[in-house]
Enzyme design. Sequence first.
Site, short mmCIF file in Angstrom:
data_model
loop_
_atom_site.label_atom_id
_atom_site.label_comp_id
_atom_site.label_asym_id
_atom_site.label_seq_id
_atom_site.Cartn_x
_atom_site.Cartn_y
_atom_site.Cartn_z
N HIS A 15 57.51 -10.57 -10.01
CA HIS A 15 58.56 -10.20 -10.97
C HIS A 15 57.94 -9.27 -12.00
CE1 HIS A 15 62.33 -11.65 -13.36
NE2 HIS A 15 61.95 -10.45 -13.78
N HIS A 17 58.67 -5.22 -13.50
CA HIS A 17 59.44 -3.98 -13.53
C HIS A 17 58.47 -2.85 -13.86
CE1 HIS A 17 63.39 -6.06 -13.58
NE2 HIS A 17 62.70 -7.01 -14.20
N HIS A 195 68.11 -11.29 -10.37
CA HIS A 195 67.95 -11.97 -11.66
C HIS A 195 69.16 -12.89 -11.85
CE1 HIS A 195 64.95 -8.95 -12.26
NE2 HIS A 195 64.82 -9.16 -13.56
N GLU A 198 68.69 -16.30 -16.43
CA GLU A 198 67.80 -15.93 -17.55
C GLU A 198 68.57 -16.18 -18.84
OE1 GLU A 198 65.34 -12.13 -19.42
OE2 GLU A 198 66.83 -11.77 -17.86
N ASP A 276 56.98 -9.71 -15.96
CA ASP A 276 58.28 -9.10 -16.23
C ASP A 276 58.11 -7.66 -16.73
OD1 ASP A 276 61.02 -8.86 -16.39
OD2 ASP A 276 61.29 -10.38 -17.93
N ASP A 277 58.00 -7.47 -18.03
CA ASP A 277 57.84 -6.14 -18.65
C ASP A 277 56.66 -6.21 -19.62
OD1 ASP A 277 60.46 -4.65 -17.77
OD2 ASP A 277 61.11 -6.63 -18.45
#
Length: 318
Positions: A15, A17, A195, A198, A276-277
């Site tokens: 996961h 991005h 997703h 969340e 994630d980011d």
Amino acid sequence: MNDAELLTLPKAELHIHIEGTLEPEMVFALAARNDVALPYASVEQLRNAHAFADLPHFLDLYYACMAVLRTEDDFADLAAAYLRKAATQGVTHAEIFFDPQAHTSRGVDLGVVVRGLRRGLDTASSETDVHADLIACFLRDKPVDDAMTTLDALEPFFGSIIGIGLDSAELGFPPAQFAPVFDRARDAGLHVVAHAGEEGPATYIWEALDVLGIERVDHGVRALEDRALLTRLATDRIPLTTCPLSNVRLRGVEKLSDHPLLDLLDAGLVVTINSDDPAYFGGYIGDAFIEARRELHLTDEHLRAIAQNSFDASFTAS
């Protein structure tokens, strides 16, 4: 395990991005390369803007920074930088999300995006021995027809991607409406993820499973609200790609010690830890392991199990 051992613990990242690995220093470097004006005076000012009230607040900055990504070289540099960093965090395999619509809507040709990302990953993979695949995600806050058009445009690049996903603002955009897109992608032999859970409710996870037919749940932390859903996820061994640092920075949980990761593990779910980011949320995957161990009092057994889950949940294992 100490911090150094956790950083070198072999793990897969499921996961991540790629646009979320765009560090402020690279934002300014690419802005200079492409003559893009930024609304920030310095790297420090941009980094200070990484204080988010919620997911939509984060997405505003996230998409604004993407404006610097223009050429194939830009995307190649971004992908290579992530993979080199991931190699220092114990990653040996990565399945990387990218958002085609976020670039084509700015006038960037889809081929520029895919070729650039693939070239950068291939270059860095040869240096690091980290294997990497690409998953194209659709923006759920855009019309379904736009997602289908994007899937059509992706068809010549199916050899460069392994699957599709669904991301962006979750609340008010239930997964079920994207069923035709996911059906077509699955018929084409692509893996499917989404997703769900969340910021959206547990019902979104049910929809993603039963209507979209997803193979992994990205995030999924709100599954704890539904005992029947927990049973389903545990029985069918549907993995969750949790992102603890992201959940804290986007105010899904107040502090990391409140994160439900251990509860999900105790419920028998296949839980993974991901970043994630990371350029926006304060750490890459190894950092997330270290923080989770400290704040959630995870044992070495927990940490090794989570790392093994990441390989078991990867599409190289299917």
